[in-house]
Design an enzyme around this catalytic site. Structure first.
Site, PDB file in Angstrom:
ATOM      1  N   HIS A   1      43.022  10.996 -73.595  1.00  0.00           N
ATOM      2  CA  HIS A   1      41.705  11.540 -73.604  1.00  0.00           C
ATOM      3  C   HIS A   1      41.824  13.015 -73.552  1.00  0.00           C
ATOM      4  CE1 HIS A   1      37.494  11.778 -72.478  1.00  0.00           C
ATOM      5  NE2 HIS A   1      37.546  12.445 -71.328  1.00  0.00           N
TER       6      HIS A   1
ATOM      7  N   ARG B   1      43.079  17.205 -65.460  1.00  0.00           N
ATOM      8  CA  ARG B   1      41.880  17.733 -65.625  1.00  0.00           C
ATOM      9  C   ARG B   1      40.492  17.103 -64.792  1.00  0.00           C
ATOM     10  NH1 ARG B   1      36.821  17.153 -69.159  1.00  0.00           N
ATOM     11  NH2 ARG B   1      37.547  14.917 -69.642  1.00  0.00           N
TER      12      ARG B   1
ATOM     13  N   ARG C   1      41.157  11.025 -62.503  1.00  0.00           N
ATOM     14  CA  ARG C   1      41.791  10.219 -63.298  1.00  0.00           C
ATOM     15  C   ARG C   1      42.909   9.755 -63.649  1.00  0.00           C
ATOM     16  NH1 ARG C   1      38.226  13.450 -68.142  1.00  0.00           N
ATOM     17  NH2 ARG C   1      35.976  12.468 -67.652  1.00  0.00           N
TER      18      ARG C   1
ATOM     19  N   HIS D   1      41.988   8.709 -70.212  1.00  0.00           N
ATOM     20  CA  HIS D   1      40.717   8.462 -69.544  1.00  0.00           C
ATOM     21  C   HIS D   1      40.987   6.841 -69.009  1.00  0.00           C
ATOM     22  CE1 HIS D   1      36.709   7.523 -68.754  1.00  0.00           C
ATOM     23  NE2 HIS D   1      36.358   8.943 -69.002  1.00  0.00           N
TER      24      HIS D   1
ATOM     25  N   GLU E   1      31.283  12.369 -61.123  1.00  0.00           N
ATOM     26  CA  GLU E   1      32.361  11.711 -61.766  1.00  0.00           C
ATOM     27  C   GLU E   1      33.589  11.564 -60.957  1.00  0.00           C
ATOM     28  OE1 GLU E   1      32.361  13.277 -65.879  1.00  0.00           O
ATOM     29  OE2 GLU E   1      30.334  12.990 -66.119  1.00  0.00           O
TER      30      GLU E   1
END
Length: 778
Positions: free
Chosen positions: A591, A626, A532, A484, A368
Site C-alpha cells: 500500500h 504510516r 495497519r 493495507h 480509521e
C-alpha cells in the site's frame, strides 16, 4: 569526559509532578547551598525553573558562567550538549544535568563518525560547528560558533576554502543567505521544536497584532518564510528580525514596539517579559514544552526524527499547517462531506473557504485504523483523494501551467557544481528530450508496483526515488513498506486491487475468518481498529493458520453502506458481492512506502535544486508505519512548504553553468514479473534472512544492463533498483519494527537498530546501506 545525571524518574517515564511554588523553590535553593552548587537554566526552560536558577542565559553564556563560578558543582538545567560544553570549559567541576531524558534533536542529528566521513569527502574544508553539538562532534571541528556570531565566523574563513557547516540546516541557510557563499555546505539537521514553527503561523500572528515586531531565531524553520513574507509585503520588512536568543533579549530591551512576537520556545516569553523593560514578549510560535526524545523510528505511529537524519513534521506542524491547504482546496472548488448546518461552525472555520458561508457547515469526520478520535474529513464518501485531484487538475488547467502528458523523467541533469538544472525525458513515442529548470520537484508517488498485488496505480514504480539516487541524493527507511490490511479479494490477480477503506472498520465493520469468528479482539486493544501493520499481520497469520485465501470484513450491520462508501460498494458489486447482505472477502496488499528520498519538511533534498514531496519523500513523518490518512495531509502541507523553499533558494547567488550532465544511461533492468514475484514471496509482511537472500539472488540473476528506450524500460529499471534497495535495507535491519517484520528477529532492537538506514548508490550504481547504520550489526 562524563556528565552525571540526576532525575526523579527513570528515563522514558513521566517525571514526578511537583508544585513549583515558594516552598519548592526554597527547597531547591537549600539543597544547592548544601551541595555547594550553582543552578544554571537555559532561556528555553519553563518559568518555574528560570525563577529558581542562579543564572539564566543561552548555552554558551551559561557554560562560561560554569567555568568562572566558585561553586564545585554545576547543576545545568538544559540538555546534554550544554552540560558537555560546561564540562569542557570547567573540567575540574562536577556537572549534573537534572533529567537524563533531556535530549536535543539538533545535537543528535550528526555523529562524530558521520562528520569524519563528511570531512573525507571534502578534504581541506573548514568545519564550523554550531555550539548545539555533542562533545565528540566538537572534537572533530575547526571552529565552534553560536547563532549570534555564526555569520561572522564563516565570513572570516578565506573564500578559497570550502566550509562545512553543521548541524542546523536553518542556521546554515541563514548564514549562506547573509554571506552569499556558494562554497558552504550545510548539514541537514534540525531541532524538531524550531522546525515546527511555520510561515503560516507567523503570518496569522503578525496580522492579529499588526504593530508588533517579529523576532525569529535562525534555528527556526520559519526564518526563510519570515524573510519571504517580508519580501512579499505580507509582513513589513522593518518588523522582521532574525536574532539569536541573546539578541532577542537585547532587542526587546531596546524596541519601541508595544509588543513582540517571539518565534522560538516558550521559555523565552518569561525571559523576555522579565528583561524586556516591562514589555511582554507577546505571542509565541510554538509551545515547545515536550523536550523528551522519541525514537526516530519509534513504533511507527508518529515521528519527530531526533536521530542521525532529520525527522518529520511533528504533530504540532501538521495540526497548525494542515488547515491552510484545506482552505485553499475549498477555494479551488473542492467539496468535502458535510454533517449539516452548525451554528458554531467550528469545522467550517478550520477548513472552510476564505469567506464564511451564509450558514456555517460542520464537516463530517470519521476515523480509521490507529485513530482514537474522529479526525478524518472525507469527500464523496470514500473518494477524498479523487476529489482533491479533480480540484487541483482543474486549477492547473486555468493557471497557464504547461503539462506534458505521456512523458517520463529519465534522469536529473546537474551542472558542474552538482546543482540540478533540468531533466532528461522520453515522450510516449520514446523520443528523448531535455527540460531545463532552476528547480526540480519530485512528486512521483511510491513503489507499490514492486509487489504483485497492490492498491497503487500502475505508475507507482519508484521512478522518483531511483532518479534521486542516481542524482546523488540519499534514500532512507526503504524497508518500511506498509501493507493495507483490506483489499477486495476476487481470486489470484496481479496489479492494482480495489481498496476497502479503513473507514469501513472505523464505522463498525468487523473482521472474521471463514468460520465467522471475529479474530482481532484478542490481538490488539483496539481490535479491528488496530494500526495497519498489526491488522495486516493478523490477517496473514489467520490465513496461514486456516489455509484460507482471504478473510472477511463484515459490514452488514452498517446503515447506508452504498451512500457512505460508494467506491467500495461499486467495486464489490462489480465482483458480484453485496456488502449490505454478505461479508467482503479481503486480503492484505502493498500500500504505502514509509521511506523514500531523504528530504526536509520543506522538501529540500541533499542535492541542490532537487526537491521531493509526497510519498516519494522521506520527511520523517511516518516513521516505521504510516498512520491512516496522514499521507494526504503530508502531501498538502509539504507541497505548500516546498514552494516557499524553491522561491527562497532561487534568490541565492549561484554560478551559471550551461553544461548539464546526466548519469550514465545504461542501468540494471530485470523482468518486472520476476521482481514482483520475488518481492511478494520473500519480502512481504513477514521476512527472514533466507527469503531475502533468495529474492536478492532472483533479482540479480534476472538483471542485465541496458539503456531504457521507453516508459516501460524506465519503470522496470526503477523497480529493479528499488528492489535492490529494499532488500539491502531489510537484510540489514535485523529486528521487527512497525511494518518491517523479521520472523527470524521478532523483537525490536533499540540498541543497534533504532536509527534510520540510509541508502545511496556506490560507484557501480548499486544500492548500499550507509556505514553508520551498520554499527553493531553482525
Amino acid at each position: 569526559m562524563s556528565v552525571s545525571t540526576v532525575s526523579t524518574a527513570p528515563a522514558g517515564t513521566p517525571a514526578e509532578e511537583v508544585d513549583p511554588g515558594p516552598a519548592w523553590a526554597e527547597q531547591v535553593r537549600a539543597l544547592a547551598r548544601r551541595r555547594d552548587a550553582v543552578v544554571l537554566a537555559h532561556n528555553y526552560q519553563l518559568p518555574a525553573i528560570q525563577d529558581v536558577a542562579d543564572h539564566v542565559g543561552d548555552s554558551l553564556a551559561l557554560s562560561r558562567i560554569a567555568a568562572s563560578s566558585e561553586a564545585s558543582t554545576i547543576v545545568f538545567c538544559g540538555v546534554h550538549f550544554m552540560a558537555e560544553t560546561a564540562k569542557i570549559l570547567a573540567p575540574d567541576k562536577t556537572v549534573l544535568i537534572p533529567d537524563a531524558r533531556a535530549g536535543c534533536s539538533l545535537a543528535d542529528s550528526i555523529t562524530a563518525e558521520q562528520l569524519r566521513e563528511w570531512k573525507s569527502q571534502h578534504p581541506g574544508a573548514v568545519v564550523v560547528s554550531y555550539v548545539n553539538t555533542t562533545a565528540a562532534v566538537k572534537a572533530e571541528t575547526d571552529i565552534c560558533c553560536t547563532s549570534s556570531n555564526a555569520a561572522e565566523v564563516v565570513d572570516s574563513i578565506p573564500r578559497d576554502k570550502e566550509v562545512l557547516f553543521l548541524p542546523d540546516q536553518f542556521l546554515g541557510a541563514h548564514v549562506r543567505r547573509e554571506l552569499g557563499r556558494e562554497d558552504m555546505h550545510v548539514w541537514a539537521g534540525e531541532c524538531h521544536v524550531h522546525a515546527g514553527i511555520n510561515g503560516a503561523q507567523l503570518t496569522a500572528q503578525a496580522q492579529a497584532d499588526p504593530d508588533a515586531e517579529l523576532f525569529v531565531h535562525p534555528e527556526c524553520g520559519c526564518a526563510t518564510s519570515a524573510l519571504y513574507l517580508a519580501g512579499t509585503g505580507a509582513v513589513p520588512a522593518d518588523r522582521v528580525k532574525i536574532l539569536s536568543t541573546g539578541g532577542m533579549l537585547d532587542a526587546a530591551r531596546a524596541t519601541g514596539a508595544k509588543s513582540v512576537l517571539v518565534a522560538t520556545e516558550v521559555g523565552m516569553l518569561h525571559r523576555g517579559a522579565g528583561r524586556g523593560a516591562g514589555r511582554a514578549a507577546g505571542r509565541r510560535g510554538h509551545q515547545g514544552r515536550d523536550r523528551r526524545r522519541e525514537h526516530p523510528l519509534g513504533t511507527g505511529r508518529r515521528r519527530r526524527g531526533p536521530g542521525r537524519h532529520r525527522g518529520g513534521l511533528g504533530r504540532r506542524a501538521r495540526a497548525d499547517t494542515g488547515p491552510r491547504p484545506g482552505r485553499c482546496l475549498r477555494e479551488r472548488g473542492a467539496v468535502f462531506d458535510s454533517a449539516g448546518p452548525d451554528s458554531a461552525g467550528p469545522d467550517a472555520a478550520g477548513l472552510g473557504a476564505g469567506s464564511p458561508p451564509a450558514h456555517p457547515v460542520r464537516l463530517d469526520r470519521t476515523r480509521e485504523g490507529g485513530h482514537s478520535a474522529f479526525r478524518v474529513v472525507h469527500a464523496g464518501g470514500d473518494a477524498t483523494g479523487a476529489e482533491i485531484e479533480r480540484a487541483l487538475v482543474a486549477a492547473a488547467a486555468t493557471a497557464e501551467i504547461t503539462v506534458l502528458t505521456g512523458h517520463v523523467a529519465v534522469d536529473a541533469l546537474r551542472d558542474a557544481g552538482g546543482r540540478v538544472g533540468g531533466l532528461s525525458v522520453l515522450d510516449d513515442a520514446g523520443r528523448a528530450g531535455l527540460l531545463r529548470a532552476p528547480a526540480v520537484l519530485l512528486a512521483s508517488g511510491g513503489y507499490g508496483q514492486l509487489y504483485a498485488s497492490t492498491t497503487n496505480p500502475d505508475t507507482s514504480t519508484g521512478d522518483g526515488v531511483a532518479l534521486a539516487l542516481r542524482a546523488g541524493a540519499a534514500a532512507s527507511d526503504l524497508e518500511f513498506v506498509q501493507f493495507h490490511p483490506t483489499v477486495l479479494y476476487t481470486g489470484p490477480a496481479l496489479g492494482r486491487r480495489p481498496l476497502v477503506t479503513e473507514a469501513v472498520r472505523g464505522e463498525g465493520a468487523v473482521l472474521r475468518d471463514r468460520t465467522g469468528t471475529a479474530f482481532m479482539a484478542g490481538v490488539h486493544p483496539l481490535a479491528d481498529l488496530a494500526p495497519r501493520d498489526v491488522v495486516a499481520a493478523a490477517i496473514a497469520r489467520r490465513m496461514t493458520e486456516t489455509g484460507a485465501d482471504a478473510m472477511y470484513l463484515d459490514a452488514t450491520a452498517l446503515e447506508g453502506f452504498a451512500a457512505r462508501f460508494p467506491t467500495v460498494y461499486a467495486s464489490c458489486r462489480e465482483a458480484g458481492i453485496d456488502p449490505r447482505t454478505e461479508p467482503i472477502p479481503v486480503t492484505p496488499a502493498a500500500h504505502y512506502a514509509c521511506g523514500g528520498v531523504v528530504a526536509g519538511t520543506d522538501g529540500r533534498t541533499g542535492v541542490p535544486g532537487l526537491y521531493a514531496a509526497g510519498e516519494v519523500a522521506r520527511t520523517g513523518l511516518h516513521g516505521a508505519n504510516r498512520l491512516a490518512s496522514n499521507s494526504l495531509l503530508e502531501g498538502l502541507v509539504v507541497g505548500e512548504r516546498v514552494v516557499r523553499a524553491v522561491l527562497a533558494d532561487r534568490v541565492l547567488p549561484r554560478t551559471a553553468s550551461p553544461e548539464l550532465v546526466a548519469p550514465a544511461p545504461a542501468v540494471g533492468i530485470a523482468d518486472r514479473g520476476v521482481v514482483q514475484r520475488a518481492m511478494s514471496t520473500c519480502a512481504g509482511i513477514g521476512r527472514d534472512a533466507t527469503g531475502l537472500a533468495a529474492a536478492s539472488d532472483a533479482v540479480e540473476t534476472a538483471t542485465s544492463t541496458a539503456v531504457p528506450i521507453d516508459r516501460a524500460g524506465v519503470e522496470d529499471a526503477a523497480l529493479t533498483l528499488l528492489a535492490q534497495g529494499v532488500l539491502a535495507a531489510a537484510g540489514t535491519r535485523r529486528e521487527s519494527r512497525g511494518c518491517h517484520v523479521r520472523t527470524d528477529f521478532p523483537d525490536r532492537d533499540d540498541v543497534w537498530q533504532r536509527e534510520s538506514l540510509v541508502v545511496t548508490l556506490d560507484g557501480a550504481g548499486l544500492p548500499v546501506v550507509g556505514r553508520d547504520a551498520m554499527a553493531g550489526v553482525a
